[in-house]
Every structure is written in C-alpha cells, then in structure tokens.
Design an enzyme around this catalytic site. Structure first.
Site, PDB file in Angstrom:
ATOM      1  CE  LYS A  84      -5.060  -1.588   0.788  1.00 30.11           C
ATOM      2  NZ  LYS A  84      -5.728  -2.817   1.171  1.00 30.11           N
ATOM      3  CG  ASN A 114      -7.679  -0.748   3.915  1.00 28.96           C
ATOM      4  OD1 ASN A 114      -8.537  -1.593   3.659  1.00 28.96           O
ATOM      5  ND2 ASN A 114      -6.408  -1.061   4.063  1.00 28.96           N
ATOM      6  CB  THR A 149      -0.937  -0.014   1.225  1.00 31.47           C
ATOM      7  OG1 THR A 149      -1.656  -1.251   1.214  1.00 31.47           O
ATOM      8  CG2 THR A 149      -1.924   1.134   1.179  1.00 31.47           C
ATOM      9  CB  CYS A 155      -3.905  -2.551   6.527  1.00 30.35           C
ATOM     10  SG  CYS A 155      -2.666  -3.609   5.742  1.00 30.35           S
ATOM     11  CD  GLU A 214      -4.535  -9.228  10.626  1.00 29.56           C
ATOM     12  OE1 GLU A 214      -5.036  -9.701  11.654  1.00 29.56           O
ATOM     13  OE2 GLU A 214      -4.057  -8.089  10.556  1.00 29.56           O
ATOM     14  CE  LYS A 267       0.556  -0.442   6.373  1.00 29.33           C
ATOM     15  NZ  LYS A 267       0.573   0.014   5.000  1.00 29.33           N
ATOM     16  CG  ASP A 268      -3.660   1.435   4.659  1.00 25.02           C
ATOM     17  OD1 ASP A 268      -2.435   1.531   4.914  1.00 25.02           O
ATOM     18  OD2 ASP A 268      -4.136   0.462   4.045  1.00 25.02           O
TER      19      ASP A 268
HETATM   20  N1  LIG Z   1      -1.244  -7.945   5.434  1.00 28.03           N
HETATM   21  C1  LIG Z   1      -2.309  -7.595   4.741  1.00 28.03           C
HETATM   22  O1  LIG Z   1      -3.415  -8.132   4.957  1.00 28.03           O
HETATM   23  C2  LIG Z   1      -2.219  -6.550   3.643  1.00 28.03           C
HETATM   24  C3  LIG Z   1      -3.350  -6.249   2.880  1.00 28.03           C
HETATM   25  C4  LIG Z   1      -3.264  -5.298   1.876  1.00 28.03           C
HETATM   26  C5  LIG Z   1      -2.065  -4.621   1.674  1.00 28.03           C
HETATM   27  N2  LIG Z   1      -0.981  -4.918   2.442  1.00 28.03           N
HETATM   28  C6  LIG Z   1       0.248  -4.183   2.190  1.00 28.03           C
HETATM   29  O2  LIG Z   1       1.247  -5.070   1.713  1.00 28.03           O
HETATM   30  C7  LIG Z   1       2.546  -4.633   2.196  1.00 28.03           C
HETATM   31  C8  LIG Z   1       3.226  -5.786   2.929  1.00 28.03           C
HETATM   32  O3  LIG Z   1       2.428  -6.175   4.039  1.00 28.03           O
HETATM   33  P1  LIG Z   1       2.596  -7.609   4.734  1.00 28.03           P
HETATM   34  O4  LIG Z   1       1.545  -7.679   5.771  1.00 28.03           O
HETATM   35  O5  LIG Z   1       2.682  -8.692   3.725  1.00 28.03           O
HETATM   36  O6  LIG Z   1       4.035  -7.393   5.405  1.00 28.03           O
HETATM   37  P2  LIG Z   1       5.018  -8.509   6.015  1.00 28.03           P
HETATM   38  O7  LIG Z   1       5.929  -7.734   6.944  1.00 28.03           O
HETATM   39  O8  LIG Z   1       4.257  -9.672   6.532  1.00 28.03           O
HETATM   40  O9  LIG Z   1       5.845  -9.034   4.761  1.00 28.03           O
HETATM   41  C9  LIG Z   1       6.758  -8.238   4.108  1.00 28.03           C
HETATM   42  C10 LIG Z   1       8.001  -9.075   3.777  1.00 28.03           C
HETATM   43  O10 LIG Z   1       8.877  -8.244   3.034  1.00 28.03           O
HETATM   44  C11 LIG Z   1      10.200  -8.575   3.407  1.00 28.03           C
HETATM   45  N3  LIG Z   1      11.074  -7.471   2.998  1.00 28.03           N
HETATM   46  C12 LIG Z   1      11.289  -6.278   3.634  1.00 28.03           C
HETATM   47  N4  LIG Z   1      12.153  -5.520   2.900  1.00 28.03           N
HETATM   48  C13 LIG Z   1      12.479  -6.241   1.786  1.00 28.03           C
HETATM   49  C14 LIG Z   1      13.301  -6.007   0.643  1.00 28.03           C
HETATM   50  N5  LIG Z   1      13.967  -4.857   0.492  1.00 28.03           N
HETATM   51  N6  LIG Z   1      13.408  -6.991  -0.280  1.00 28.03           N
HETATM   52  C15 LIG Z   1      12.730  -8.147  -0.152  1.00 28.03           C
HETATM   53  N7  LIG Z   1      11.908  -8.434   0.896  1.00 28.03           N
HETATM   54  C16 LIG Z   1      11.791  -7.490   1.861  1.00 28.03           C
HETATM   55  C17 LIG Z   1      10.105  -8.813   4.908  1.00 28.03           C
HETATM   56  O11 LIG Z   1      11.197  -9.585   5.386  1.00 28.03           O
HETATM   57  C18 LIG Z   1       8.769  -9.569   4.998  1.00 28.03           C
HETATM   58  O12 LIG Z   1       8.952 -10.967   4.912  1.00 28.03           O
HETATM   59  C19 LIG Z   1       2.285  -3.408   3.050  1.00 28.03           C
HETATM   60  O13 LIG Z   1       2.427  -2.248   2.262  1.00 28.03           O
HETATM   61  C20 LIG Z   1       0.825  -3.558   3.454  1.00 28.03           C
HETATM   62  O14 LIG Z   1       0.231  -2.319   3.734  1.00 28.03           O
HETATM   63  C21 LIG Z   1      -1.019  -5.873   3.405  1.00 28.03           C
END
Ligand SMILES: NC(=O)c1ccc[n+]([C@@H]2O[C@H](COP(=O)([O-])OP(=O)(O)OC[C@H]3O[C@@H](n4cnc5c(N)ncnc54)[C@H](O)[C@@H]3O)[C@@H](O)[C@H]2O)c1
Length: 349
Positions: free
Chosen positions: A158, A162, A106, A214, A133, A217-218
């Site tokens: 997005k 949210n 996001t 999310c 989640e 922060k969103d």
């Molecule tokens: N979790 C959700 O339900 C959800 C839903 C919609 C959007 N998002 C968005 O998706 C994004 C990620 O969320 P998440 O919950 O999956 O996070 P997360 O922390 O579970 O996963 C992110 C992964 O990225 C890895 N990472 C960090 N820096 C990196 C890099 N430079 N290169 C490669 N890997 C790297 C971390 O080690 C981690 O494993 C965020 O922007 C979040 O807002 C998440």
C-alpha cells in the site's frame, strides 16, 4: 462506507460511526460523500444495510469487523496516528474475540504484526484500499488487485503504491517547473516524453503538488519506515512537494496582485474532498506575504476559511480577484482566462 455498501448487496451489514450525522444519512439512504456510483447504489439497490452509533452491539454478533477509520499523519511522532484503529480493535476484542478483524485504513509497515503480538489477537489482518477519490465504489467493484495479509508485505504494498503515484505526479510537476523557468512548453515535453510506452501518456497532467488525504501522509509514513534503511528517493518525493509549492507561489506573488482568488479547494473536479489539497499550500504561502486571499468553494458551508472570505457568487469572485488560482480549469471560469493562474495542461486528473 463503500465496503459496507458493496457487502450489503449480499450480507447483513451494520455500519458503525462516531458521527451521528453520517449514521443518520446512511439510514436515510443518503450518501455522505460525493460519489456517483455510491449514490445510485444507496438509492436504487436493495441493501441489507443499517447504521448505528452503538459500536458494542454491532461488533458483538459480527463474524467480520472491517475497520476504515482515519489514520492521520502525526507531525509530533512522525508516524501515523493509529489510535482510532486500535480503539476499534480493543472494542471488538472486548465483546467478540472470535471475530475476524480486517483493517482497510492505511497503516504503518509492521502494524499488524505488532498488534497481534501485543494484544494476542491472531484474527487480525490488513487488506489495503486502492481507489480514486470520487470513484471509490467503482474502483471497489472493479479492483486492480485484492491484497490481504497478516505479514508486513500487504502494508508495504500500500505505501509503495501510493509513494509511486506521488513520485509520478512530483516528476511531471518538476518537469513543468523546469519548463516554466526556461520559457518552454511543458505540454510538448510531456507529450513527447510519454510516447514511450514504458512511460505512457497517462497520469501526467501537472498539479500544484500531489495532494488529497492519502499521498502526502503515506509518503511521509513510508519515509518514517525507512529510518534504518539507506534511501534518497523517498525523502526527495516528500521534499519535492514543498519545493513545487514554493516555486508556484513565488510566480503568483511576482504578479503583485492586491487580491488573489482561490478557485476551488478540492483536488479534483467531481470531488467534495479538500483534505490536504495542494492549492491550500499555495494559499498559505500567498497569505504569508500579506496578500489578501478570497476563496470560491461551493462545498464550504462557512463564510471564512482560515481568515479568508468565502465568496459565494462566482461573478463577484471573478471581479474582486486580480489573479485567479485554479488547480484545475473548468468552463465556468474560461471567460476570465487572462486572470487565471493554472498548471492544468490537459484537463485530466
Ligand atoms: N479516502 C480514500 O480514498 C482512501 C483510499 C485508501 C485508503 N484510505 C484510508 O482509509 C482510512 C479512512 O479514510 P477515509 O477517507 O474513509 O476517512 P473519513 O474521515 O472519510 O472516514 C472515516 C470515518 O471514520 C469515523 N470514525 C473515526 N473514529 C471512529 C471510531 N473509533 N469508530 C467508528 N468510526 C470512527 C469518522 O467519523 C468517519 O466517518 C484512512 O486510513 C485512509 O488512509 C482512504
């Protein structure tokens, strides 16, 4: 992770991460998060998937690079910290400028346009994730919509989606606070309100606040994107979360407990994720009054959580706690109902 698994049913996918334990788990076909469908896919389906720490090698021969790294809200800049997304974009541009880059993280409104202009990349686009989640793969397999954009509209969709969800939770939370303050039955008011089909009887069970990674922060990021635009509601959605937690913490403190037990840090039953869960805000406020707090959370490995003891044995936890604070009620604590403080009125999320 879920996108990698989904695509690996038909395409060769290399998952890149900076965390070795996550890479090792995926290569051992073990799921790094609690998600029933994802676990089944990893164990049962033939997937063309491998994981690596070697980003350069993975990006250099990829047609598509999908970025899903964290974008935490930075309270110093009042904006998302997009550095991990930008780092990946720069890595890809260096080794494989022809690759199409799809951001799933996001991001703030205007991010793709800015990056395209600054870095001279015209293969960059944004496709937001809409998922719950603990049901990430299911929601990817059965998406409510698929949005892909290189203009700012996709980013706005997005953040507005949210923020609407946060507003709905905040609305029923404030309804609940009102009912509590006036000695009324919130359950009745919520049911009667929801019978109007325009409102509906869904997603209306009060929480201690809206939470999870999310929504907090969103909403703050959308408020930051409004800096030049008049608004009242977006600010109110952000502020409502603090007001709700202050109100509930005061109700608990008024019971004059010696020890408060926090039952589960996770936001939802069936999740292993407690990032920014609202119960932590309640916990912080109670601790600030000098009241002893203990935590029951099987997901935690450590014995201490921000200065509070983590109690592993549920029976001991029940005995030592004068009040048990539970964002969601479960059968395993119903025997100590008289100690429980919850606003879970319908057992749903
Ligand atoms: N979790 C959700 O339900 C959800 C839903 C919609 C959007 N998002 C968005 O998706 C994004 C990620 O969320 P998440 O919950 O999956 O996070 P997360 O922390 O579970 O996963 C992110 C992964 O990225 C890895 N990472 C960090 N820096 C990196 C890099 N430079 N290169 C490669 N890997 C790297 C971390 O080690 C981690 O494993 C965020 O922007 C979040 O807002 C998440």
């Amino acid at each position: 992770m879920k996108i990698a698994v989904l695509l690996a049913q038909n395409h060769q996918v290399t998952a890149v991460d900076v965390a070795k334990e996550r890479v090792d788990m995926i290569n051992a076909l073990k799921c790094p998060i609690v998600d029933a469908e994802l676990e089944t896919f990893l164990s049962d389906k033939p997937l063309k998937l491998r994981a690596t720490l070697d980003a350069e090698a993975a990006y250099s021969d990829a047609e598509f690079v999908i970025i899903a790294t964290p974008t935490d809200y930075d309270t110093d800049t009042n904006y998302f910290d997009t550095s991990s997304v930008e780092a990946v974009i720069d890595q890809v541009s260096a080794v494989n400028p022809a690759a199409t880059i799809v951001i799933k993280s996001t991001i703030p409104v205007g991010f793709v346009q800015r990056l395209r202009a600054e870095r001279g990349i015209n293969t960059l686009m944004f496709s937001p994730e809409f998922l719950r989640e603990g049901q990430a793969l299911y929601d990817n397999l059965h998406p409510s919509r698929i949005i892909v954009g290189s203009q700012s509209e996709a980013e706005a969709i997005k953040l507005f989606a949210n923020t609407y969800l946060a507003m709905r939770v905040a609305f029923f939370n404030e309804l609940d606070s009102y009912a509590m303050a006036g000695g009324m039955e919130a359950r009745q008011i919520i049911a009667g309100t929801g019978h109007d089909p325009r409102i509906g009887n869904h997603y209306n069970n009060p929480f201690f606040g809206y939470g999870g990674y999310c929504l907090p922060k969103d909403t703050k990021q959308l408020l930051a994107n409004y800096s030049e635009v008049p608004q009242n509601l977006i600010r109110a959605i952000v502020d409502a979360n603090h007001t709700r937690k202050d109100f509930l913490a005061d109700q608990i403190i008024a019971k004059a407990p010696n020890v408060v037990g926090i039952y589960r840090l996770v936001m939802k039953a069936g999740s292993d994720n407690f990032r920014r869960s609202s119960i932590q805000g309640i916990m912080k406020r109670i601790k600030a009054k000098g009241i002893k707090v203990v935590v029951f959370e099987p997901v935690l490995q450590q014995d201490d959580f921000f200065g509070s003891a983590v109690v592993r044995d549920l029976e001991t936890f029940k005995q030592v706690s004068d009040v048990i604070v539970a964002n969601r009620l479960t059968d395993e604590i119903r025997d100590v109902e008289s100690k429980i403080f919850t606003r879970d009125l319908s057992g749903t999320d």
